[in-house]
Design a protein around this motif. Structure first.
Motif, PDB file in Angstrom:
ATOM      1  N   ASN A   1       0.834  -1.209   0.000  1.00 34.68           N
ATOM      2  CA  ASN A   1       0.000   0.000   0.000  1.00 34.68           C
ATOM      3  C   ASN A   1       0.871   1.262   0.000  1.00 34.68           C
ATOM      4  OD1 ASN A   1      -2.613   1.422   0.336  1.00 34.68           O
ATOM      5  ND2 ASN A   1      -1.736   1.972   2.304  1.00 34.68           N
ATOM      6  N   ARG A   2       1.970   1.227   0.799  1.00 34.04           N
ATOM      7  CA  ARG A   2       2.874   2.389   0.830  1.00 34.04           C
ATOM      8  C   ARG A   2       3.566   2.573  -0.509  1.00 34.04           C
ATOM      9  NH1 ARG A   2       5.293   1.777   6.897  1.00 34.04           N
ATOM     10  NH2 ARG A   2       3.317   2.275   7.888  1.00 34.04           N
ATOM     11  N   LEU A   3       3.981   1.452  -1.116  1.00 29.68           N
ATOM     12  CA  LEU A   3       4.650   1.542  -2.419  1.00 29.68           C
ATOM     13  C   LEU A   3       3.678   2.116  -3.454  1.00 29.68           C
ATOM     14  CD1 LEU A   3       6.563  -1.886  -2.440  1.00 29.68           C
ATOM     15  CD2 LEU A   3       7.578   0.370  -2.182  1.00 29.68           C
ATOM     16  N   LYS A   4       2.422   1.752  -3.297  1.00 26.92           N
ATOM     17  CA  LYS A   4       1.391   2.259  -4.213  1.00 26.92           C
ATOM     18  C   LYS A   4       1.165   3.758  -3.994  1.00 26.92           C
ATOM     19  CE  LYS A   4      -3.288   1.231  -5.624  1.00 26.92           C
ATOM     20  NZ  LYS A   4      -4.498   0.509  -5.321  1.00 26.92           N
ATOM     21  N   THR A   5       1.084   4.156  -2.726  1.00 28.42           N
ATOM     22  CA  THR A   5       0.903   5.581  -2.391  1.00 28.42           C
ATOM     23  C   THR A   5       2.067   6.409  -2.938  1.00 28.42           C
ATOM     24  OG1 THR A   5      -0.205   4.910  -0.379  1.00 28.42           O
ATOM     25  CG2 THR A   5       0.494   7.181  -0.473  1.00 28.42           C
ATOM     26  N   ASP A   6       3.259   5.822  -2.901  1.00 32.10           N
ATOM     27  CA  ASP A   6       4.447   6.541  -3.391  1.00 32.10           C
ATOM     28  C   ASP A   6       4.585   6.484  -4.912  1.00 32.10           C
ATOM     29  OD1 ASP A   6       5.125   7.263  -0.849  1.00 32.10           O
ATOM     30  OD2 ASP A   6       6.505   5.604  -0.522  1.00 32.10           O
ATOM     31  N   GLY A   7       3.656   5.812  -5.570  1.00 32.51           N
ATOM     32  CA  GLY A   7       3.669   5.744  -7.035  1.00 32.51           C
ATOM     33  C   GLY A   7       4.708   4.784  -7.593  1.00 32.51           C
ATOM     34  N   ILE A   8       5.200   3.863  -6.748  1.00 31.50           N
ATOM     35  CA  ILE A   8       6.234   2.910  -7.180  1.00 31.50           C
ATOM     36  C   ILE A   8       5.601   1.657  -7.791  1.00 31.50           C
ATOM     37  CG2 ILE A   8       8.088   1.406  -6.281  1.00 31.50           C
ATOM     38  CD1 ILE A   8       8.755   3.770  -4.370  1.00 31.50           C
ATOM     39  N   VAL A   9       4.464   1.251  -7.234  1.00 31.65           N
ATOM     40  CA  VAL A   9       3.723   0.131  -7.846  1.00 31.65           C
ATOM     41  C   VAL A   9       2.299   0.582  -8.138  1.00 31.65           C
ATOM     42  CG1 VAL A   9       5.063  -1.619  -6.566  1.00 31.65           C
ATOM     43  CG2 VAL A   9       2.852  -0.924  -5.707  1.00 31.65           C
ATOM     44  N   GLU A  10       1.662  -0.168  -9.045  1.00 25.59           N
ATOM     45  CA  GLU A  10       0.235   0.063  -9.276  1.00 25.59           C
ATOM     46  C   GLU A  10      -0.471  -1.286  -9.213  1.00 25.59           C
ATOM     47  OE1 GLU A  10       0.077   2.155 -12.938  1.00 25.59           O
ATOM     48  OE2 GLU A  10       1.078   0.580 -14.083  1.00 25.59           O
ATOM     49  N   SER A  11      -1.773  -1.261  -9.020  1.00 27.26           N
ATOM     50  CA  SER A  11      -2.486  -2.534  -8.869  1.00 27.26           C
ATOM     51  C   SER A  11      -3.790  -2.509  -9.643  1.00 27.26           C
ATOM     52  CB  SER A  11      -2.768  -2.798  -7.393  1.00 27.26           C
ATOM     53  OG  SER A  11      -3.632  -1.801  -6.892  1.00 27.26           O
ATOM     54  N   LYS A  12      -4.255  -3.703  -9.966  1.00 30.08           N
ATOM     55  CA  LYS A  12      -5.576  -3.815 -10.607  1.00 30.08           C
ATOM     56  C   LYS A  12      -6.218  -5.148 -10.208  1.00 30.08           C
ATOM     57  CE  LYS A  12      -3.704  -5.787 -14.845  1.00 30.08           C
ATOM     58  NZ  LYS A  12      -2.685  -5.421 -15.752  1.00 30.08           N
ATOM     59  N   TRP A  13      -7.530  -5.096 -10.012  1.00 33.03           N
ATOM     60  CA  TRP A  13      -8.268  -6.317  -9.688  1.00 33.03           C
ATOM     61  C   TRP A  13      -8.576  -7.054 -10.983  1.00 33.03           C
ATOM     62  CZ3 TRP A  13      -8.796  -8.388  -5.058  1.00 33.03           C
ATOM     63  CH2 TRP A  13      -8.707  -7.578  -3.929  1.00 33.03           C
TER      64      TRP A  13
END
Lengths: 192, 111
Positions: free
Chosen positions: B58-70
């Motif tokens: 979640n932190r990596l996502k908030t920092d724009g380092i990873v993205e996710s998709k269902w």
């Protein structure tokens, strides 16, 4: 969210109890965040039970839940992060206080934020006190050297109040200044 | 040997390197949460509660380092796939440089 279903009632009860705990851990978050976390945990547990070596249904589920960890422990950081995001977005005092509570262990920055927030609340209270007890609330000076700012229940002799009717606007300005200081500090902490 | 000191030190190293390990793994292909945990377990001896991975993601996502998709599955239980963003790949390149420099510096000192 599609919940997992088990053939044995014990497994179903263990699963339901676990997700009740997940639900309790996340209940302070917006519904979208709650749903997202529930779906992610559910997906993980489903995949873990699918990949497990053949055992009884209860053993497979218990192993999967144990490997994931207690929701109160493993989800704490996730809930705290999402709560900070919500508090920064809305600045609703309830969310701010909940974010503070969840992040109190994150360091001095949040403690400082808490202290400033309490000051803002205290200033607000002083305005109410000034309206109810105008003689006992203000900026007091005694014999030209000692100062007191706030509410004094028993006024000693030789005390002069300096601000008079200006007390309320001065306190209101202080509240605005501290509010903006806190907003800045909160955004800095969030970035960190 | 001060076992407690070593354990505390290892715990700090583990905390500091887990995000780097995740980025290395995600650089190969996209993974869903459970699969990513298994991949970490295969390649490292790090023993972490599987659930602790999600706050980090979640932190990596908030920092724009990873993205996710269902992505929906036939089972009806969707998987959430994580992948590196362009910024994440750039971040990983920088982290690799730092890691190599640190490694060679430690090797020099140890000799």
């Amino acid at each position: 969210m599609k919940k997992l279903s088990f053939t044995t009632p014990t497994a179903q009860k263990i699963y339901n109890d676990y997700f009740n705990r997940v639900s309790r851990c996340t209940r302070t978050l917006p519904e979208d965040d709650q749903r997202e976390i529930m779906m992610e945990v559910n997906s993980h547990i489903y995949e873990a039970t699918l990949a497990a070596t053949p055992q009884t249904e209860v053993d497979i589920l218990v192993d999967a839940l144990e490997s994931f960890g207690a929701p109160e422990v493993v989800l704490q950081a996730l809930v705290a992060d999402k709560k900070v995001k919500q508090a920064t977005r809305t600045f609703n005092p309830r969310h701010v206080i909940q974010a503070l509570y969840l992040n109190i262990s994150n360091g001095v920055g949040f403690v400082l934020f808490g202290v400033i927030y309490l000051l803002i609340v205290a200033f607000g209270t002083l305005i109410v006190f000034k309206l109810i007890y105008p003689q006992h609330t203000g900026l007091f000076i005694r014999e030209g050297h000692s100062f007191a700012f706030g509410f004094i229940s028993e006024l000693p002799g030789g005390l002069t109040e300096l601000l008079g009717n200006w007390f309320i606007p001065v306190v209101a300005v202080l509240m605005v200044v501290f509010y903006f200081l806190n907003t800045l500090l909160f955004r800095l902490l969030k970035r960190k | 040997m001060n076992t407690e000191f070593v354990q505390n030190w290892f715990s700090q190293v583990k905390k500091g390197t887990l995000s780097y390990i995740i980025l290395i793994i995600l650089n190969e292909k996209e993974y869903y949460g459970y699969e990513l945990v298994q991949e970490i377990k295969i390649h490292t001896t790090l023993e972490v509660a599987e659930g602790t991975l999600y706050p980090l993601l979640n932190r990596l996502k908030t920092d724009g380092i990873v993205e996710s998709k269902w992505i929906e599955q036939e089972s009806g239980i969707p998987r959430k796939y994580y992948t590196l963003t362009a910024d994440g790949r750039e971040t990983l390149r920088e982290m690799k440089k730092i890691w190599l420099n640190l490694g060679s510096a430690i090797n020099k000192i140890q000799k």
